[in-house]
Design an enzyme around this catalytic site. Structure first.
Site, PDB file in Angstrom:
ATOM      1  NE  ARG A  62       0.322   1.715   3.287  1.00  0.00           N
ATOM      2  CZ  ARG A  62       1.266   2.617   3.514  1.00  0.00           C
ATOM      3  NH1 ARG A  62       2.526   2.234   3.673  1.00  0.00           N
ATOM      4  NH2 ARG A  62       0.961   3.893   3.574  1.00  0.00           N
TER       5      ARG A  62
ATOM      6  CE  LYS B  99      -5.144   5.941   4.179  1.00  0.00           C
ATOM      7  NZ  LYS B  99      -6.004   5.046   3.427  1.00  0.00           N
TER       8      LYS B  99
ATOM      9  CG  ASP C  26      -3.278   8.180  -1.433  1.00  0.00           C
ATOM     10  OD1 ASP C  26      -3.147   8.754  -0.329  1.00  0.00           O
ATOM     11  OD2 ASP C  26      -2.926   6.999  -1.628  1.00  0.00           O
TER      12      ASP C  26
ATOM     13  NE  ARG D 294      -6.261   0.857  -1.658  1.00  0.00           N
ATOM     14  CZ  ARG D 294      -5.529   1.392  -0.686  1.00  0.00           C
ATOM     15  NH1 ARG D 294      -4.221   1.148  -0.619  1.00  0.00           N
ATOM     16  NH2 ARG D 294      -6.079   2.206   0.199  1.00  0.00           N
TER      17      ARG D 294
ATOM     18  CB  ALA E 137       0.105   7.035  -3.692  1.00  0.00           C
TER      19      ALA E 137
ATOM     20  CD  GLN F 298      -2.940   3.047   6.773  1.00  0.00           C
ATOM     21  OE1 GLN F 298      -3.526   3.408   7.798  1.00  0.00           O
ATOM     22  NE2 GLN F 298      -3.541   2.991   5.597  1.00  0.00           N
TER      23      GLN F 298
HETATM   24  C1  LIG Z   1       3.709   8.060  -0.089  1.00  0.00           C
HETATM   25  S1  LIG Z   1       2.101   8.579  -0.009  1.00  0.00           S
HETATM   26  C2  LIG Z   1       1.289   7.230   0.701  1.00  0.00           C
HETATM   27  C3  LIG Z   1      -0.164   7.542   0.917  1.00  0.00           C
HETATM   28  O1  LIG Z   1      -0.898   6.336   0.668  1.00  0.00           O
HETATM   29  C4  LIG Z   1      -1.552   5.985   1.871  1.00  0.00           C
HETATM   30  O2  LIG Z   1      -2.762   5.351   1.648  1.00  0.00           O
HETATM   31  P1  LIG Z   1      -2.877   3.726   1.825  1.00  0.00           P
HETATM   32  O3  LIG Z   1      -2.083   3.366   3.043  1.00  0.00           O
HETATM   33  O4  LIG Z   1      -4.362   3.506   1.959  1.00  0.00           O
HETATM   34  O5  LIG Z   1      -2.327   3.154   0.544  1.00  0.00           O
HETATM   35  C5  LIG Z   1      -1.762   7.307   2.574  1.00  0.00           C
HETATM   36  O6  LIG Z   1      -2.818   8.042   2.007  1.00  0.00           O
HETATM   37  C6  LIG Z   1      -0.425   7.950   2.328  1.00  0.00           C
HETATM   38  O7  LIG Z   1      -0.393   9.319   2.532  1.00  0.00           O
END
Ligand SMILES: CSC[C@H]1O[C@H](OP(=O)(O)O)[C@H](O)[C@@H]1O
Length: 349
Positions: A51, A255, A244, A94, A53, A203
């Site tokens: 996970r 997020k 994202d 996604r 972006a 996270q």
């Molecule tokens: C390097 S930016 C990562 C960005 O992605 C995360 O979302 P997810 O954990 O659901 O993939 C989160 O929004 C982070 O800021």
């Protein structure tokens, strides 16, 4: 096991398959999942084994190659038609992080533009996935440098609050917002990190804390609802988050919980930065109102580990992202410099 977490990569091409760090098991277990089929890569993105972006962009790129490898034909036109189906499978994993779509488009483009046999196209697809991965590490390190240059100069050692995980685990390595924090740490410009736990997938508590502890970066985990109190108490000098999808006007999807963090930062005059590669900017969308927001399974809210925390009969709403309007963002830090949101269009290739 102590790792130099800035050097880890959540996605690795290794012995003809893709190795993914299983991020759903960290920090308790460091386990690697080996992926050799496109369907399994799609599932790994959906279930957030991988996970972040940029990391899901890299994973999707390798997913395109794995899918290309499964297409049994020597006819280029048949191959390309089947490759479109692989692309659609990965697109449906996604909806919010534009890096996924950016990577898939780049892989498809290279397939159409490559003359030669199906085998030769497959070879260039693997190389392109590896290029996307290598480029992202360089991009993150540059973002780290560009971010360090714009952080407040006082106090010399900053207390920086961040949300979710934007580190090596969320990219091809080093990280975006956490990459800027790493650069500040390496430049002796960081006192501590406040990591929002980031409900419901945690996270921050799990992954950001793990990366910081691995690297000896002082980190204090707080619940998301504590951020406002910490800023009101004057405990935070800057907030930096990832993204994202950023639209042409600088509105930023990130997020869930990022928008409220931006509002509170504004209220308390704390600079609020977004750090992201240009592969996260969707210049085709004018404003954040157009960004598709992923809604995830309600069980992510009512189940914590094996414990059910809410009674049957309640409803649950689980948007994985929210949109921060450009006017709440002090600067967007990219590999091509840090800009005000209104200047973002100037970075368009
Ligand atoms: C390097 S930016 C990562 C960005 O992605 C995360 O979302 P997810 O954990 O659901 O993939 C989160 O929004 C982070 O800021």
């Amino acid at each position: 096991m102590t790792l130099v977490s800035s050097r880890i990569s959540p996605v690795r091409w290794h012995h003809d398959k893709v190795s993914l760090i299983d991020q759903t098991r960290l920090p308790q277990e460091y386990t690697v999942v080996e992926i050799s089929r496109c369907n399994d890569m799609a599932e790994a993105i959906k279930s957030m084994i991988v996970r972040g972006a940029p990391a899901i962009g890299v994973a999707a790129a390798y997913g395109m190659y794995l899918g290309a490898r499964e297409i049994e034909t020597t006819q280029t036109n048949v191959f390309l038609k089947e490759l479109e189906k692989v692309a659609q499978l990965l697109r449906e994993t996604r909806p919010t992080a534009v890096n996924l779509f950016w990577a898939i488009s780049r892989m498809l483009r290279i397939a159409y533009e490559t003359p030669g046999t199906v085998e030769e196209i497959r070879a260039i697809l693997l190389q392109t996935a590896q290029d996307i991965q290598a480029e992202d590490v360089q991009t993150c390190e540059t973002i780290g440098k560009n971010g360090l240059a714009v952080l407040p100069t006082q106090p010399h050692k900053l207390r920086i609050l961040t949300h979710c995980n934007t580190g090596a685990l969320a990219t091809a390595g080093y990280g975006t917002a956490l990459g800027v924090i790493r650069s500040a740490w390496q430049a002796n410009r960081l006192l501590k990190v406040f990591a929002d736990e980031t409900r419901p997938r945690l996270q921050g508590a799990k992954l950001t804390a793990w990366e910081c502890v691995q690297e000896g970066i002082p980190v204090t985990v707080i619940t998301d609802s504590m951020a406002a109190h910490c800023m009101k108490q004057g405990m935070v000098d800057a907030v930096i988050v990832g993204a994202d999808r950023i639209t042409a006007n600088g509105d930023t999807a990130n997020k869930i919980g990022t928008y409220s963090l931006a509002v509170v930062s504004k209220m308390h005059n704390v600079p609020f930065y977004v750090a992201a590669p240009l592969s996260t900017v969707d210049f085709q969308l004018a404003t954040g109102a157009e960004i598709p927001i992923e809604e995830r399974d309600p069980s992510e809210i009512y189940q914590v580990g094996k414990t059910i925390i809410s009674p049957q009969g309640a409803d649950f709403y689980n948007p994985a992202f929210d949109v921060t309007p450009a006017e709440l963002i002090t600067a967007i830090i990219t590999e091509r410099g840090a800009v005000k949101p209104s200047e973002l269009l100037g970075l368009k290739y």
